[in-house]
Scaffold this active site. Structure first.
Site, PDB file in Angstrom:
ATOM      1  N   GLY A 174      -2.450   9.620  -3.643  1.00  9.95           N
ATOM      2  CA  GLY A 174      -1.983  10.520  -2.581  1.00  9.95           C
ATOM      3  C   GLY A 174      -0.649  11.135  -2.934  1.00  9.95           C
ATOM      4  O   GLY A 174       0.353  10.959  -2.222  1.00  9.95           O
ATOM      5  N   GLY A 176       0.494  14.063  -2.773  1.00  6.05           N
ATOM      6  CA  GLY A 176       1.065  14.987  -1.806  1.00  6.05           C
ATOM      7  C   GLY A 176       1.901  14.288  -0.747  1.00  6.05           C
ATOM      8  O   GLY A 176       2.705  14.918  -0.057  1.00  6.05           O
ATOM      9  N   ASP A 177       1.715  12.968  -0.601  1.00  4.29           N
ATOM     10  CA  ASP A 177       2.550  12.145   0.270  1.00  4.29           C
ATOM     11  C   ASP A 177       3.602  11.374  -0.537  1.00  4.29           C
ATOM     12  O   ASP A 177       4.775  11.320  -0.167  1.00  4.29           O
ATOM     13  CB  ASP A 177       1.691  11.122   1.019  1.00  4.29           C
ATOM     14  CG  ASP A 177       0.846  11.737   2.118  1.00  4.29           C
ATOM     15  OD1 ASP A 177       1.431  12.323   3.035  1.00  4.29           O
ATOM     16  OD2 ASP A 177      -0.384  11.621   2.058  1.00  4.29           O
ATOM     17  N   ILE A 178       3.170  10.759  -1.616  1.00  2.00           N
ATOM     18  CA  ILE A 178       4.020   9.818  -2.348  1.00  2.00           C
ATOM     19  C   ILE A 178       5.178  10.519  -3.048  1.00  2.00           C
ATOM     20  O   ILE A 178       6.321  10.030  -3.023  1.00  2.00           O
ATOM     21  CB  ILE A 178       3.169   9.009  -3.338  1.00  2.00           C
ATOM     22  CG1 ILE A 178       2.287   8.032  -2.565  1.00  2.00           C
ATOM     23  CG2 ILE A 178       4.040   8.270  -4.346  1.00  2.00           C
ATOM     24  CD1 ILE A 178       1.280   7.295  -3.414  1.00  2.00           C
TER      25      ILE A 178
END
Length: 396
Positions: A174, A176-178
């Site tokens: 992920g 796009g979050d991390i």
């Protein structure tokens, strides 16, 4: 043993899901005291799996454990006057507050950056949202919700990830979050350092879109300098050769030897002096133009050999690595030596389970998870008992 480099830093964590909790997990691993403030039902991630058999029903799954280890938990209903006052009292004595609510939520609750910093001028208030905060720039997407998949699509990763037929593929983790979460942790650390000199905190804002765009820096300069629009190229690099994933008898290996010196060494190791002495392959630019030929030549050598044989021959001489799955990674002596799998208790099971360790290593102030993730409101009674009536009244 001393604590981590952020020992003594007090963090109020209002985040949920992945991007924000990853930020505060990093701060907790680095030694900060992170108090996770949750709504009555808890962070939605508590209910995501995998949940091991025998687990305490009031506990959580592996997702929550991984990014909330080392934190404390208190339940506050910020929609009530009492909950908002308690949060304000906690923020008055904190160094950092982190939130990832939809744009405008904290303002509507009367808990905006301006409001909380008025009560604590040294507070570093940090926010991560899909498209940022209006204080830093009025994005046309400001009100849009965002997930990792959406940000990967919009910010460029999926435009260059995938097979050469052009079918876009998301990156597995992920990211796009991390990655935004990681960048926000850096921003918070920088703001804390600046506050030591000025005595003043500030608003720190990161948009998931912005962070992933920065991660895709190569497509920006490539397009600006050449007017080209980069496209998916499989596992190859548009500017480097050899830079490939090659077949082995029992899987795949990555080989990257784009410098001329490394290229000649690779040719020597696979007994191909003809390639090393070919003027048409003497420079990286020439090899990029003949990538198919180079791939075929290298694959001819790797295909009949096992991954272990290939690593034994090339390892330490040219950049090479096997494509490994989670089980192979768990057995890798590097991972053990670097403490990159950390075992944490899981409530109710009597067992420990592994989470990814902390890649930041310090010679004096080690950074690693202090303890398992908290049960919902596990530390609530203690936290609330310390909030005196005078604290609450002063906060209102």
């Amino acid at each position: 043993m001393t604590g981590g480099p952020l020992t003594g830093v007090r963090v109020i964590d209002l985040t949920h899901a992945l991007a924000g909790p990853y930020t505060t997990m990093l701060l907790a691993d680095l030694g900060a005291d992170v108090l996770k403030v949750e709504p009555p039902r808890g962070d939605m991630a508590r209910y995501a799996g995998p949940i091991p058999p025998g687990s305490d029903p009031a506990a959580y799954g592996g997702y929550f454990q991984s990014v909330n280890r080392g934190k404390r938990s208190v339940v506050l209903d910020l929609k009530t006057a009492e909950g908002a006052a308690a949060l304000r009292a906690l923020a008055a004595d904190a160094d950092v507050l982190v939130e990832n609510f939809t744009n405008g939520v904290m303002d509507r609750l009367g808990l905006s950056y301006e409001s909380l910093s008025a009560g604590n001028p040294r507070l570093v208030y940090a926010a991560v949202r899909g498209f940022g905060d209006a204080r830093s720039g009025e994005s046309p997407y400001l009100a849009w919700p965002a997930f990792d998949l959406v940000v990967q699509a919009m910010a460029g990763i999926m435009s260059i990830t995938g097979t050469e037929d052009g079918t876009p593929i998301k990156v597995g983790p992920g990211i796009g979050d991390i990655y935004p979460g990681t960048m926000l942790a850096l921003g918070i650390s920088a703001a804390l350092y600046e506050a030591q000199r000025s005595g003043r905190g500030q608003f720190v804002d990161i948009a998931m879109y912005d962070a992933v765009l920065a991660l895709c820096e190569r497509i920006v300069y490539q397009h600006s300098y050449t007017a080209a629009v980069p496209r998916p190229e499989g596992n190859r690099h548009p500017l480097l050769s050899p830079f490939d994933i090659l077949p082995a008898a029992d899987g795949w290996v990555a080989v990257a030897a784009p410098s001329d010196v490394r290229w000649r060494k690779l040719c020597e190791l696979i007994d191909r002096p003809d390639l090393a002495n070919d003027p048409a392959l003497a420079t990286n630019d020439r090899r990029v133009a003949r990538r198919e030929e180079i791939f075929d030549a290298l694959a001819e050598w790797t295909r009949p050999r096992s991954k272990a044989e290939i690593l034994d021959r090339l390892g330490g001489h040219v950049p090479v690595g096997a494509v490994r799955d989670a089980a192979e990674i768990a057995a890798d002596p590097h991972v053990t030596a670097r403490d990159m799998l950390v075992e944490l208790d899981h409530p109710g099971t009597g067992r420990t389970f592994a989470v990814a360790g902390q890649p930041l290593k310090f010679s004096r102030t080690p950074a690693r998870p202090k303890h398992r993730a908290p049960l919902l409101d596990e530390h609530g009674p203690t936290v609330r008992s310390r909030l005196t009536t005078s604290d609450m009244l002063a906060a209102e």
